[in-house]
Design a protein around this motif. Structure first.
Motif, PDB file in Angstrom:
ATOM      1  N   ALA A 345     -13.538   5.493  -5.164  1.00 17.30           N
ATOM      2  CA  ALA A 345     -12.422   4.919  -4.468  1.00 17.30           C
ATOM      3  C   ALA A 345     -13.248   4.141  -3.262  1.00 17.30           C
ATOM      4  N   ALA A 346     -14.209   3.529  -3.485  1.00 17.74           N
ATOM      5  CA  ALA A 346     -14.972   2.736  -2.180  1.00 17.74           C
ATOM      6  C   ALA A 346     -14.850   1.198  -2.327  1.00 17.74           C
ATOM      7  N   MET A 347     -14.082   0.675  -3.292  1.00 12.86           N
ATOM      8  CA  MET A 347     -13.604  -0.584  -3.380  1.00 12.86           C
ATOM      9  C   MET A 347     -12.772  -0.930  -2.172  1.00 12.86           C
ATOM     10  N   ASP A 348     -13.072  -2.285  -1.494  1.00 11.26           N
ATOM     11  CA  ASP A 348     -12.088  -2.840  -0.509  1.00 11.26           C
ATOM     12  C   ASP A 348     -11.019  -3.523  -1.016  1.00 11.26           C
ATOM     13  N   PHE A 349     -10.076  -3.539  -0.446  1.00  7.58           N
ATOM     14  CA  PHE A 349      -8.826  -4.583  -0.714  1.00  7.58           C
ATOM     15  C   PHE A 349      -8.219  -5.191   0.364  1.00  7.58           C
ATOM     16  N   HIS A 350      -8.301  -6.450  -0.054  1.00  4.56           N
ATOM     17  CA  HIS A 350      -7.994  -7.354   1.344  1.00  4.56           C
ATOM     18  C   HIS A 350      -6.230  -7.900   0.826  1.00  4.56           C
ATOM     19  N   PHE A 351      -5.493  -8.402   1.781  1.00  6.31           N
ATOM     20  CA  PHE A 351      -4.161  -8.603   1.389  1.00  6.31           C
ATOM     21  C   PHE A 351      -3.854  -9.966   1.992  1.00  6.31           C
ATOM     22  N   GLN A 352      -3.368 -10.972   1.153  1.00  8.75           N
ATOM     23  CA  GLN A 352      -3.097 -12.337   1.532  1.00  8.75           C
ATOM     24  C   GLN A 352      -1.383 -12.481   1.743  1.00  8.75           C
ATOM     25  N   PRO A 353      -0.954 -12.805   2.918  1.00 14.97           N
ATOM     26  CA  PRO A 353       0.392 -13.018   3.049  1.00 14.97           C
ATOM     27  C   PRO A 353       0.933 -14.139   2.356  1.00 14.97           C
ATOM     28  N   ILE A 354       2.282 -14.143   1.861  1.00 17.33           N
ATOM     29  CA  ILE A 354       3.011 -14.865   1.015  1.00 17.33           C
ATOM     30  C   ILE A 354       4.420 -15.050   1.873  1.00 17.33           C
ATOM     31  N   MET A 355       4.759 -16.394   2.204  1.00 13.43           N
ATOM     32  CA  MET A 355       5.827 -16.699   3.022  1.00 13.43           C
ATOM     33  C   MET A 355       7.004 -17.350   2.411  1.00 13.43           C
ATOM     34  N   LEU A 357       9.634 -20.188   2.316  1.00 19.56           N
ATOM     35  CA  LEU A 357       9.779 -21.198   3.181  1.00 19.56           C
ATOM     36  C   LEU A 357      11.185 -21.675   3.576  1.00 19.56           C
ATOM     37  N   LYS A 358      11.982 -21.227   3.094  1.00 15.61           N
ATOM     38  CA  LYS A 358      13.446 -21.756   3.520  1.00 15.61           C
ATOM     39  C   LYS A 358      13.639 -20.770   4.684  1.00 15.61           C
ATOM     40  N   GLU A 359      13.376 -19.336   4.481  1.00 12.92           N
ATOM     41  CA  GLU A 359      13.706 -18.289   5.148  1.00 12.92           C
ATOM     42  C   GLU A 359      12.708 -18.467   6.362  1.00 12.92           C
ATOM     43  N   ARG A 360      11.464 -18.984   6.300  1.00 13.32           N
ATOM     44  CA  ARG A 360      10.567 -19.008   7.468  1.00 13.32           C
ATOM     45  C   ARG A 360       9.927 -17.658   7.767  1.00 13.32           C
ATOM     46  N   ARG A 361       9.863 -16.885   6.882  1.00 15.42           N
ATOM     47  CA  ARG A 361       9.550 -15.594   7.188  1.00 15.42           C
ATOM     48  C   ARG A 361       8.244 -14.782   5.909  1.00 15.42           C
ATOM     49  N   VAL A 362       7.389 -14.098   6.523  1.00 10.49           N
ATOM     50  CA  VAL A 362       6.544 -13.302   5.300  1.00 10.49           C
ATOM     51  C   VAL A 362       7.280 -12.614   4.448  1.00 10.49           C
ATOM     52  N   ALA A 363       7.228 -12.838   3.335  1.00  5.51           N
ATOM     53  CA  ALA A 363       7.984 -12.165   2.266  1.00  5.51           C
ATOM     54  C   ALA A 363       7.457 -10.871   1.662  1.00  5.51           C
ATOM     55  N   GLY A 364       5.883 -11.052   1.692  1.00  8.11           N
ATOM     56  CA  GLY A 364       4.957 -10.069   1.099  1.00  8.11           C
ATOM     57  C   GLY A 364       3.581 -10.296   1.105  1.00  8.11           C
ATOM     58  N   VAL A 365       2.711  -9.741   0.521  1.00  4.34           N
ATOM     59  CA  VAL A 365       1.574  -9.800   0.398  1.00  4.34           C
ATOM     60  C   VAL A 365       0.939  -9.640  -1.036  1.00  4.34           C
ATOM     61  N   GLU A 366      -0.235 -10.355  -1.159  1.00  9.61           N
ATOM     62  CA  GLU A 366      -0.840  -9.993  -2.665  1.00  9.61           C
ATOM     63  C   GLU A 366      -2.189  -9.268  -2.441  1.00  9.61           C
ATOM     64  N   THR A 367      -2.465  -8.000  -3.185  1.00  6.77           N
ATOM     65  CA  THR A 367      -3.594  -7.224  -2.948  1.00  6.77           C
ATOM     66  C   THR A 367      -4.687  -7.835  -4.045  1.00  6.77           C
ATOM     67  N   LEU A 368      -5.830  -7.718  -3.050  1.00  7.53           N
ATOM     68  CA  LEU A 368      -6.966  -8.464  -3.800  1.00  7.53           C
ATOM     69  C   LEU A 368      -8.181  -7.477  -3.688  1.00  7.53           C
ATOM     70  N   ALA A 369      -8.937  -7.537  -4.625  1.00  2.41           N
ATOM     71  CA  ALA A 369     -10.061  -6.573  -4.758  1.00  2.41           C
ATOM     72  C   ALA A 369     -11.245  -7.172  -3.880  1.00  2.41           C
ATOM     73  N   ARG A 370     -12.253  -6.491  -3.343  1.00  2.00           N
ATOM     74  CA  ARG A 370     -13.363  -7.008  -2.607  1.00  2.00           C
ATOM     75  C   ARG A 370     -14.424  -6.103  -2.738  1.00  2.00           C
ATOM     76  N   TRP A 371     -15.547  -6.412  -3.203  1.00  2.00           N
ATOM     77  CA  TRP A 371     -16.646  -5.693  -3.327  1.00  2.00           C
ATOM     78  C   TRP A 371     -17.732  -6.076  -2.510  1.00  2.00           C
ATOM     79  N   HIS A 372     -18.332  -5.116  -1.506  1.00  2.00           N
ATOM     80  CA  HIS A 372     -19.529  -5.593  -0.944  1.00  2.00           C
ATOM     81  C   HIS A 372     -20.523  -4.410  -1.189  1.00  2.00           C
TER      82      HIS A 372
END
Length: 605
Positions: A345-355, A357-372
């Motif tokens: 359980a040492a893998m890092d995970f970053h999150f990228q926002p998803i917006m 457009l019509k409501e001009r708000r952040v609706a969610g995020v995508e989970t992305l694996a990162r390995w250092h």
């Protein structure tokens, strides 16, 4: 049958002793279902029962005084007149009367049948013994045994050979390679493997259909079969993958010459149903080291060399040499590190926002694996995802990503962002697991979240591996949707059959590939395609996410429908969860729609 022969011989002796005094035994013999013949040593028949006459379709009067060989054997198996004339039973031969024999016979009407007969010599006090022959029609038994033997051979062939090409399959390959390596170790020689992959095969299937693809595979199989000796082996081990096992002349010059011939001949187009279909071949070559006995390791070496050939433009070959060996050892070590990282359980995970457009708000995020990596630093996703696939731990990585997504949802709720969803990418292996929908539902229930807050992304390329009519993946997506999960078809717009997938797969939405989005400002075609996709999605009530939005200009260009969401560096980079929470507290959507922030392309994932 032997017991029957003994009985008949005993009865025949009684017949010989009693035939002048009594007809009792003759009556018994006449009613036997087996044919019985009494003859002289030269084969001349002196008596036969009714069963024999019925079997041969000739009356007793016909047989008495005749040698039967001229009439009972088919023309192509019949002895000559001279051979028949010279014939005599050798009752002193070691094998005389030992066991029944089976031969083809012919009836009077020309029909053939299989006759099982037994011989015995008896003596009634005359100057020479007589021969008793007992026989029966065993055609059905022989045909049944022949059918079983054919079935056995067909089963053995099916187990060891590829149905389409007729080449050996992986099971036969494994046996042959093990034998080749054992023999090479014993003789102090080498064995070699050529791993061959067809170029452009998916394009052929998608453009011309699977029948054309099968024609190419068959043509390649014929080519390989012609290129190897009887002591070698050609096998088909995957969709468009072949392996040759070479046991003789494994010098580097000979192997490279063989590979060059295959590459050259495979580069010539195949003519099929009036079409000229171009394809090609890439080849990896590996030669066994002294005493090597691990066939799978040799195949892996050839596979590594094959990837090197494909990375160098395809239509060529590479040898697994010292340089590639060093790289291979390094990569295997990294694969071990990756397995440890995921399982600890040492893998890092970053999150990228998803917006939206019509409501001009952040609706969610995508989970992305990162390995250092502790020694090699940040490893690119394209590299470690390939390692995870090769080592068979993609499902474990997907599970780790799901757990990271659930942890993120807890943090969102704690910080007042309980309207956000989290997306996770799922591999072919994970989607092939029919228990996935149930397992995800249990996981979400245990965490206290509604299913719609976990969005499952499926690469469109994964669909290319699936037959829509009988696909575990299609079933998984269908069951995920029924369970309330949102499913998105990723990289939409660049696959081979994107629109057809919308008709076959019950997804909740699509993610337009970044290659289309990034060029929409400068390419009218890309712009038109995106607008058509968004319009279609609106009509089908599908969510839309446009990836690769890297500027306010792109964001402003995209249609402002309620289903339109954007994702890209123009909005935000992937970031650790703690950083994301600070970003959510300060994010101003108006800033995105008015200015284009500078981008550092070196850090793009």
């Amino acid at each position: 049958m032997i017991a029957l022969t003994v009985l008949v011989v005993a009865l025949a002796r009684l017949l010989l002793n009693l035939r002048r005094a009594s007809r009792t035994f003759e009556i018994v013999a006449q009613h036997s279902s087996d044919g019985i013949v009494l003859g002289k040593l030269d084969g001349t028949i002196i008596w036969c029962n009714d069963a024999y006459c019925r079997m041969m379709q000739r009356p007793r009067a016909f047989w008495i005084g005749k040698k039967p060989q001229k009439w009972v054997f088919p023309p192509d198996e019949r002895p000559s007149d001279a051979e028949i004339e010279a014939f005599r039973f050798d009752i002193h031969a070691p094998d005389f009367g030992v066991s029944p024999e089976v031969r083809r016979n012919i009836r009077a009407d020309g029909s053939l049948f299989w006759n099982q007969f037994s011989l015995a010599a008896v003596n009634d006090g005359r100057r020479e013994p007589l021969i008793v022959l007992t026989c029966r029609d065993v055609t059905k038994q022989v045909e049944r045994e022949d059918a079983l033997e054919r079935a056995k051979k067909e089963l053995e062939h099916a187990v060891n050979f590829d149905a389409l090409t007729g080449l050996a399959n992986r099971r036969k390959l494994t046996d042959k390679l093990q034998q080749a390596l054992s023999l090479a170790a014993e003789r102090g020689t080498r064995a070699a493997v050529l791993h061959i992959d067809l170029d452009k095969f998916k394009e052929i299937n998608d453009t011309h259909g699977h029948a054309a693809g099968d024609a190419v595979l068959t043509a390649m199989a014929d080519l390989l079969d012609r290129c190897v000796r009887d002591t070698d082996l050609a096998a088909r081990v995957g969709g468009d993958e072949f392996i040759l096992v070479i046991t003789e002349d494994t010098t580097l010059d000979a192997l490279e010459g063989l590979a060059q011939r295959i590459v050259s001949k495979a580069s010539k187009p195949l003519t099929w149903e009036g079409l000229r279909i171009g394809y090609g071949a890439s080849i990896g070559i590996a030669v066994s080291s002294p005493g090597m006995l691990d066939g799978e390791e040799l195949i892996q070496q050839a596979d590594f060399a094959l990837y090197e050939a494909k990375a160098n433009g395809r239509g060529t070959f590479r040898v697994y040499d010292t340089r590639l060996r060093r790289r291979h050892v390094t990569q295997k070590g990294m694969a071990v590190d990756l397995v440890r990282t995921i399982r600890e359980a040492a893998m890092d995970f970053h999150f990228q926002p998803i917006m939206n457009l019509k409501e001009r708000r952040v609706a969610g995020v995508e989970t992305l694996a990162r390995w250092h990596h502790p020694q090699r630093g940040m490893i690119q996703p394209v590299e470690f995802l390939a390692m995870a696939n090769d080592t068979g731990i993609l499902e474990e990585l997907d599970q780790a990503a799901t757990q990271a997504a659930i942890n993120a949802l807890r943090t969102f709720d704690e910080r007042g962002h309980d309207d956000l969803y989290v997306t996770v990418n799922t591999s072919f292996q994970t989607l092939s697991n029919q228990s996935l929908p149930t397992e995800l539902q249990w996981t979400m229930d245990a965490a206290g979240f509604e299913p719609h807050r976990l969005v499952v992304e499926v690469l469109e390329s994964v669909m290319l591996k699936s037959d829509p009519q009988e696909s575990d993946i299609i079933d998984s997506i269908t069951n995920l949707s029924r369970a309330g999960f949102t499913t998105l078809l990723d990289d939409f717009g660049i696959g081979y059959a994107g629109l057809s997938h919308l008709a076959q797969i019950p997804v909740s939405g699509i993610k337009i590939d970044r290659s289309l989005v990034r060029t929409m400002l400068s390419d009218r075609t890309s712009d038109a395609i995106i607008r058509a996709i968004v319009g279609l999605a609106e009509e089908l009530d599908l969510k839309v996410v446009a990836e690769g939005v890297e500027s306010g200009d792109l964001a402003r260009r995209l249609p402002k429908h309620s289903s339109m969401n954007i994702q890209g560096y123009g909005l935000a980079r992937p970031m650790p969860l703690a950083t994301l929470m600070d970003w959510l507290d300060t994010f101003d959507p108006e800033h995105l729609l008015q200015a284009a922030p500078a981008l550092d392309k070196a850090h793009r994932a």
